[in-house]
Motif scaffolding. Structure first.
Motif, PDB file in Angstrom:
ATOM      1  N   THR A   1     -45.977 -27.962 -24.190  1.00 10.21           N
ATOM      2  CA  THR A   1     -46.684 -26.671 -24.251  1.00 10.21           C
ATOM      3  C   THR A   1     -47.875 -26.751 -25.194  1.00 10.21           C
TER       4      THR A   1
ATOM      5  N   TRP B   1     -55.339 -21.167 -23.245  1.00  4.78           N
ATOM      6  CA  TRP B   1     -54.344 -20.178 -22.829  1.00  4.78           C
ATOM      7  C   TRP B   1     -54.496 -19.796 -21.363  1.00  4.78           C
TER       8      TRP B   1
ATOM      9  N   LEU C   1     -53.250 -22.434 -18.826  1.00  3.98           N
ATOM     10  CA  LEU C   1     -51.891 -22.941 -19.018  1.00  3.98           C
ATOM     11  C   LEU C   1     -50.923 -22.229 -18.083  1.00  3.98           C
ATOM     12  N   THR C   2     -50.079 -23.001 -17.392  1.00  2.00           N
ATOM     13  CA  THR C   2     -49.051 -22.425 -16.517  1.00  2.00           C
ATOM     14  C   THR C   2     -47.707 -23.045 -16.839  1.00  2.00           C
ATOM     15  N   MET C   3     -46.658 -22.326 -16.463  1.00  2.00           N
ATOM     16  CA  MET C   3     -45.304 -22.846 -16.664  1.00  2.00           C
ATOM     17  C   MET C   3     -45.105 -24.117 -15.844  1.00  2.00           C
TER      18      MET C   3
ATOM     19  N   VAL D   1     -46.542 -27.090 -17.694  1.00  2.00           N
ATOM     20  CA  VAL D   1     -45.672 -27.491 -18.805  1.00  2.00           C
ATOM     21  C   VAL D   1     -44.465 -28.260 -18.286  1.00  2.00           C
TER      22      VAL D   1
ATOM     23  N   LYS E   1     -38.910 -26.786 -13.030  1.00  2.00           N
ATOM     24  CA  LYS E   1     -39.423 -25.472 -13.432  1.00  2.00           C
ATOM     25  C   LYS E   1     -38.268 -24.500 -13.679  1.00  2.00           C
TER      26      LYS E   1
ATOM     27  N   TYR F   1     -37.572 -21.922 -16.886  1.00  2.00           N
ATOM     28  CA  TYR F   1     -37.347 -20.478 -16.788  1.00  2.00           C
ATOM     29  C   TYR F   1     -35.960 -20.058 -17.272  1.00  2.00           C
TER      30      TYR F   1
ATOM     31  N   SER G   1     -41.132 -16.212 -19.821  1.00  2.00           N
ATOM     32  CA  SER G   1     -42.566 -16.081 -19.586  1.00  2.00           C
ATOM     33  C   SER G   1     -43.341 -17.081 -20.426  1.00  2.00           C
ATOM     34  N   LYS G   2     -44.619 -17.225 -20.090  1.00  2.00           N
ATOM     35  CA  LYS G   2     -45.504 -18.095 -20.849  1.00  2.00           C
ATOM     36  C   LYS G   2     -45.638 -17.604 -22.284  1.00  2.00           C
ATOM     37  N   ASN G   3     -45.686 -16.291 -22.477  1.00  2.00           N
ATOM     38  CA  ASN G   3     -45.816 -15.736 -23.820  1.00  2.00           C
ATOM     39  C   ASN G   3     -44.675 -16.204 -24.722  1.00  2.00           C
TER      40      ASN G   3
ATOM     41  N   VAL H   1     -44.953 -20.050 -25.510  1.00  2.00           N
ATOM     42  CA  VAL H   1     -45.993 -20.444 -26.454  1.00  2.00           C
ATOM     43  C   VAL H   1     -45.643 -19.999 -27.873  1.00  2.00           C
TER      44      VAL H   1
END
Length: 221
Positions: free
Chosen positions: A35, A44, A47-49, A52, A60, A64, A69-71, A74
C-alpha cells in the motif's frame, strides 16, 4: 537541566490488534508494505485495492476480508509506521523530548510516511469517517508516548504528580492532549509544510520553549 543516568529500558507494549479469526502477520505486512509503495508511485487518486493485492501477491478477497475500503487500508498502512516510535529513558525530560522529536522527524522524512500521511490528511478534510479513523488508529495510539514520558517525568520529580480523583484524571487527559498537539503539530508543520530541517539544534530550542510552557500548564491543571 542536568540529566541523571537513564535506568534500564523496558520493552514497549505493542498496541493490540483486532480480535476475531487469527490473521497472517506475514500477509498483513506484505499488504501494508504494498500500500505504501503504491501510494509513493501512484498517489492517492490512482491507488486501487486491486493494485495493492497484485503487489502484495494476495487475492483481492483476502484484502477485503481485512479492510473494507481504501481509506481504512491506507490509514492502517500509516499507523503501523508510527507504531515504530519509542521513548527510551534518556535520563531527563528534556533529553526524552529531544530524542522523540528527532525520531519523529526521521520517520516523516521517509517517502512512504510523508506520502501516505499527506494523502490521508488531505482526504480527511472532506471525509469525517476517515478523520475519525486517523484519530483512533494514529493520534490516540501515539498519545501513549506522551503518557509514558509524563509519568516518567513525574517519578523523577520533574513534573507535579496527578491527584487521584476524577478532576485530576481529567486534568491529566487535557495535559496529554495539549502536549501531543504541540509536539506533533510543530514537527509536522516544520518537516512537511515548511520543509525546514528538524535537526538537533532546532529540537533543543523547541524543547526549551515547550518545557517553559509545560511547567505552567501542569501547575494550572
Amino acid at each position: 537541566m542536568q540529566c541523571s543516568s537513564p535506568g534500564p529500558r523496558k520493552g514497549r507494549a505493542r498496541p493490540t490488534g483486532r480480535t476475531g479469526r487469527p490473521r497472517s502477520a506475514e500477509a498483513d505486512a506484505a499488504i501494508l508494505d504494498a500500500t505504501r509503495a503504491a501510494l509513493v508511485e501512484l498517489g492517492w487518486g490512482k491507488l486501487t485495492m486491486g493494485d495493492v493485492a497484485a503487489r502484495a501477491k494476495v487475492a483481492k478477497t483476502t484484502l477485503y476480508r481485512r479492510w473494507a475500503s481504501k481509506n481504512e487500508l491506507v490509514v492502517d498502512a500509516v499507523a503501523v509506521l508510527f507504531d515504530e516510535l519509542e521513548l527510551p529513558d534518556r535520563g531527563c525530560l528534556k533529553d526524552d523530548i529531544e530524542g522523540v522529536v528527532l525520531q519523529f522527524a526521521a520517520l516523516l522524512a521517509r517517502p512512504e510516511t510523508k506520502t501516505a500521511l499527506m494523502a490521508v490528511v488531505a482526504e480527511s478534510t472532506t471525509d469525517d469517517a476517515l478523520r475519525n479513523r486517523i484519530r483512533s488508529a494514529v493520534v490516540d495510539r501515539q498519545k501513549r508516548l506522551v503518557v509514558q514520558g509524563r509519568e516518567r517525568a513525574q517519578r523523577r520529580g520533574e513534573l507535579p504528580k496527578d491527584t487521584g480523583d476524577p478532576e485530576g484524571a481529567a486534568a491529566a487527559a487535557r495535559s496529554v492532549d495539549m502536549i501531543f498537539d504541540v509536539i506533533a503539530g510543530a514537527v509536522v508543520h516544520r518537516a512537511l509544510v515548511s520543509g525546514e530541517p528538524v535537526d538537533a539544534a532546532w529540537a533543543a530550542r523547541f524543547t526549551t520553549l515547550l518545557l517553559g510552557g509545560l511547567g505552567s500548564l501542569e501547575r494550572e491543571d
